[in-house]
Design an enzyme around this catalytic site. Sequence first.
Site, mmCIF file in Angstrom:
data_model
loop_
_atom_site.group_PDB
_atom_site.id
_atom_site.type_symbol
_atom_site.label_atom_id
_atom_site.label_comp_id
_atom_site.label_asym_id
_atom_site.label_seq_id
_atom_site.Cartn_x
_atom_site.Cartn_y
_atom_site.Cartn_z
ATOM 1 N N HIS A 1 0.844 -1.134 -0.127
ATOM 2 C CA HIS A 1 0.087 -0.040 -0.013
ATOM 3 C C HIS A 1 0.840 1.259 0.140
ATOM 4 O O HIS A 1 1.522 1.406 0.984
ATOM 5 C CB HIS A 1 -0.970 0.026 1.401
ATOM 6 N N LEU A 2 0.826 2.184 -0.974
ATOM 7 C CA LEU A 2 1.923 3.099 -1.345
ATOM 8 C C LEU A 2 1.124 4.445 -0.898
ATOM 9 O O LEU A 2 1.609 5.676 -1.207
ATOM 10 C CB LEU A 2 2.595 3.102 -2.498
ATOM 11 N N ASP B 1 2.546 -6.880 2.398
ATOM 12 C CA ASP B 1 1.195 -5.968 2.943
ATOM 13 C C ASP B 1 1.628 -4.919 3.651
ATOM 14 O O ASP B 1 1.217 -4.432 4.602
ATOM 15 C CB ASP B 1 0.193 -6.860 3.997
#
Length: 446
Positions: free
Chosen positions: A78-79, A323
Amino acid sequence: MSTELAYPPTGATADATGTTLVTGVRPYGEGEPVNVLAVDGVIAAIGADVDAPADAEVTVVEGDGAVLLPGLVDMHVHLREPGREDTETIATGSEAAARGGFTAVFTMANTLPTTDQPIIAEAVWAKGQTTGLCDVHPVGSISKGLAGETLTEFGMMARSDARVRMFSDDGVCVTDSLLMRRAVEYAAGLDVLLAQHAEDHRLTEGAVAHEGPTAARLGLRGWPRVAEESIVARDIMLARDYGARIHVCHASTAGTVELIRWAKEQGVAVTAEATPHHLWLTDAKLETFDGNYRVNPPLREDSDMMVLRDALLDGTIDCVATDHAPHGAEDKCVEFDHAKPGMLGLETSLAVVAEAFVRPGLADWRWVAKVMSERPAEITKLPGQGRPIAVGEPANLTLVDVSEDATWTVHGEELASKTENTPYEGESFSTRVAATLLRGRPTFTR
């Protein structure tokens, strides 16, 4: 139009020109040290006596006996960009990825706005290429706005310049069985991957910790294993009957492992990932009520962790995915019940895997290459990544320091991410990434 990515990909880093000489490395940790010459993004020569051409302008990366692996591939990060650039950006996330040995990552669709249309996916891809530290592949959402009501246009995103090859509503589960069936049918026709966040929300309402003795003693609402396993079972049956490729995100229970094992024995096209934290940490950590240990799915019991480790070793679980989920202090330094779920993972994942599997002698570095590079690239059908270390192959490479001087202690403030929510604060590891090369160009050297 084909949905395959060209290689090298189009964009700012496509022109992989130049010469790089990597000295004194051991491919897969085997044999005596050799030199590796990369020319214009491709491995040109490997050998003890290999040197760069006399007339070439050469970048030298000194290996000093480091283990050489193919560049790592993370199927699940998740950026946060677009929408939550206060916690992470494509630039800071790419830097963390490069420092962790990654040359390609897949960033999930739960951004603001959701990555549910081609223009957003293309913007993410272009920003990653402009940053140039690793290939950032956008994941498209399965449903519009992650609302679980209407499917997105898989075909348009797959044919866009971003060439989206994986779709997921990660962060939430596609609980509507009919919508998931339609998604499976649609995905089968396009040969794209569906990655499911397996969680029956009716069974996890208000839950913050694994349902077991620890949660009961601490007064935390429990998250049962069946909440994950029931969705995994449903999706396996959908994949069996309608022919799509299904991927289980962050598998966390022994029951999920058994379901995946059964499905593979039946020939169902299902794959699965385990996170470093589910392979290393258990719900015993919750005794401190530290919000950095709040994660979705929750840390499980020791018995689940050991089953996950065995399943990764025997191939039932296909790969490791971090993750990686940055959250600011305002969302973590609060009561445990109110902490947002998620942990940093990009810079620590290789160290955790090495500590859990390589140091005890359970696996070798070829196995690490398989679960952290080769299988993720195979599952996502990603060209140019997860390739053998051989002449003529892309020079996407990771150097791993395993010397006595490699020991390091994790401190969140020293990591590249914009936030500090690591579950390994103050923990020491004996393995560290020494350098990363993307198409022959160093993106990180220690």
